[in-house]
Design an enzyme around this catalytic site. Structure first.
Site, PDB file in Angstrom:
ATOM      1  CB  SER A 128       4.505  45.821 -24.191  1.00 42.53           C
ATOM      2  OG  SER A 128       4.671  47.213 -24.010  1.00 42.53           O
ATOM      3  CD  GLN A 149       0.534  48.056 -25.384  1.00 44.16           C
ATOM      4  OE1 GLN A 149       1.715  47.737 -25.402  1.00 44.16           O
ATOM      5  NE2 GLN A 149       0.155  49.295 -25.140  1.00 44.16           N
ATOM      6  CE1 TYR A 151       0.811  51.914 -23.024  1.00 45.09           C
ATOM      7  CE2 TYR A 151       2.861  50.718 -23.396  1.00 45.09           C
ATOM      8  CZ  TYR A 151       1.769  51.010 -22.593  1.00 45.09           C
ATOM      9  OH  TYR A 151       1.636  50.410 -21.375  1.00 45.09           O
ATOM     10  CB  THR A 177      -2.716  50.811 -24.097  1.00 42.49           C
ATOM     11  OG1 THR A 177      -2.545  49.391 -24.057  1.00 42.49           O
ATOM     12  CG2 THR A 177      -2.859  51.330 -22.680  1.00 42.49           C
ATOM     13  CE  LYS A 254      -4.061  46.272 -20.840  1.00 44.08           C
ATOM     14  NZ  LYS A 254      -3.458  47.432 -20.143  1.00 44.08           N
ATOM     15  CG  HIS A 278      -1.869  50.706 -17.283  1.00 38.27           C
ATOM     16  ND1 HIS A 278      -2.068  50.899 -18.629  1.00 38.27           N
ATOM     17  CD2 HIS A 278      -0.545  50.456 -17.157  1.00 38.27           C
ATOM     18  CE1 HIS A 278      -0.925  50.790 -19.283  1.00 38.27           C
ATOM     19  NE2 HIS A 278       0.026  50.501 -18.393  1.00 38.27           N
ATOM     20  N   GLY A 311      -5.706  42.530 -11.653  1.00 41.16           N
ATOM     21  CA  GLY A 311      -5.977  41.857 -10.395  1.00 41.16           C
ATOM     22  C   GLY A 311      -6.207  40.365 -10.460  1.00 41.16           C
ATOM     23  NE  ARG A 313      -2.081  39.389  -8.347  1.00 37.80           N
ATOM     24  CZ  ARG A 313      -2.158  40.310  -9.306  1.00 37.80           C
ATOM     25  NH1 ARG A 313      -2.703  39.993 -10.479  1.00 37.80           N
ATOM     26  NH2 ARG A 313      -1.689  41.533  -9.107  1.00 37.80           N
TER      27      ARG A 313
END
Length: 382
Positions: A128, A149, A151, A177, A254, A278, A311, A313
């Site tokens: 990030s 990544q 921003y 992103t 993204k 996100h 999500g 997992r």
């Protein structure tokens, strides 16, 4: 042969009574309570929470659970390969460790530990912009590819400097992103008046650029105040044109949910789009990513790779994503849980468990490799 699973994970403090009590984790979910016991409550809420009423956060999990995969029989598969190609390079699994900010909140070794674990597992690590360890330190720590990544910041010169640093440090891809014009209103952080501790900084930004993130105020998220001050809220497709011209690296966009945006990203020159809300932390009420994934895949029509975020997992979830048409997935919160529970060793165990689960899922579905899983049929609703 199944990957070995570490059983010597340290437990920073006793976990609540439950399935992980005095026993090694057997799935990614087992790391959650270990992590919750290891970090302050405010940090747990920062990692675990979503925006608004957390409707989208819950929807991500529910949507994946509704995807049923039709396994194929009599395919002769007993030892499938988990390897897959992402952005032209073969990886041990179709999995990327997602970009997540301020990992030293969870463990002193932070991003360096998670990057090293990803490298040891043979999967890419996405770093990030708001990492608590510098680009240069993380690329030195990781044994595998590091994707940077980005921003989009108000200071275009600082964006250019971050790109130059990512290129020089040897990052293998650039992920921009696009779903954070402002930070989603995360009620847990607001209630907690959450702020970064003094020893956790935005290490890639010049000194003083993250002062607001450390300024605790009751009823205010310091993280939101900081990002509001430094993030550019009006990113446009023209900015992505500039970025595509500025970097020779493979480019991922993204934060895509609408298929029309996916098509536009491909037209700009994106090599991949990441279907992401996100992790339920931006627009509450946005759809679950598994719900819109097939439409995005159809719209892109093979012109770029499509990865699923938010999500994931388990190895079964990876199989579901592949069957819905994804090229691969981003794995987020479970890696922070594992980092908090045991540093690099915890993260390595989590990725080894995921590899075992994916191998089992491919075998049970009759697939020799992840590419074969993309030919499986799915049903929604069970």
């Amino acid at each position: 042969m199944a990957d070995p699973v570490r059983t010597d994970l340290p437990t920073p403090r006793p976990a609540p009574a439950g399935p992980t009590d005095d026993r090694p984790p057997v799935c990614l979910g087992d790391f959650a309570e270990l992590a919750r016991a290891a970090v302050p409550p405010g940090v747990w809420d920062y990692v675990d929470g979503g925006s608004g009423a957390e409707t989208t956060l819950a929807a991500n999990r529910a949507a994946l659970d509704r995807v049923a995969v039709l396994p194929r029989m009599l395919t002769g598969v007993d030892d499938p390969r988990t390897a897959a190609t992402l952005l032209g390079r073969e990886q041990a699994m179709p999995v990327v460790v997602a970009p997540m900010a301020y990992q030293r909140l969870l463990h002193p070794d932070g991003e360096s530990a998670l990057a090293a674990a990803a490298g040891a597992a043979g999967v890419p690590y996405a770093l990030s912009t708001l990492s608590s360890t510098t680009i240069e330190e993380v690329t030195a720590a990781g044994a595998g590819p590091v994707w940077f990544q980005l921003y989009w910041l108000r200071d275009r010169a600082l964006v250019a400097d971050l790109l130059d640093r990512a290129h020089t440090a040897g990052c293998a891809a650039l992920m921009v992103t696009v779903d954070v014009p402002v930070l989603g209103r995360r009620r847990r952080d607001v209630r907690n008046g959450f702020a970064l501790p003094p020893d956790v900084t935005a290490a890639n930004l010049p000194g003083g650029r993250d002062d607001l993130a450390h300024t605790g105020t009751p009823g205010v998220s310091a993280i939101a105040a900081h990002t509001g001050a430094v993030f550019a809220p009006a990113l446009t497709w023209a900015d992505l044109d500039w970025l595509r011209d500025r970097t020779p690296l493979p480019l991922l966009v993204k934060g895509i949910l609408d298929p029309r945006d996916a098509v536009r990203a491909v037209q700009v020159g994106a090599d991949a789009v990441v279907v992401s809300n996100h992790g339920g932390r931006q627009l509450d009420g946005a759809p679950a990513t598994a719900t819109v994934l097939p439409e995005v895949v159809a719209a892109v029509d093979g012109r770029a790779e499509v990865l699923l975020d938010s999500g994931i997992r388990s190895g079964t979830d990876v199989l579901r994503a592949l069957a819905l048409g994804a090229t691969g997935v981003l794995l987020g919160r479970p890696m922070l849980w594992a980092l908090a529970a045991g540093g690099r060793a915890g993260a390595e165990t989590a990725l080894a468990l995921l590899a075992t689960e994916l191998r089992d899922a491919l075998t049970l579905a009759g697939c020799a490799d992840p590419a074969a899983a993309r030919d499986l049929r799915t049903l929604t609703g069970g």
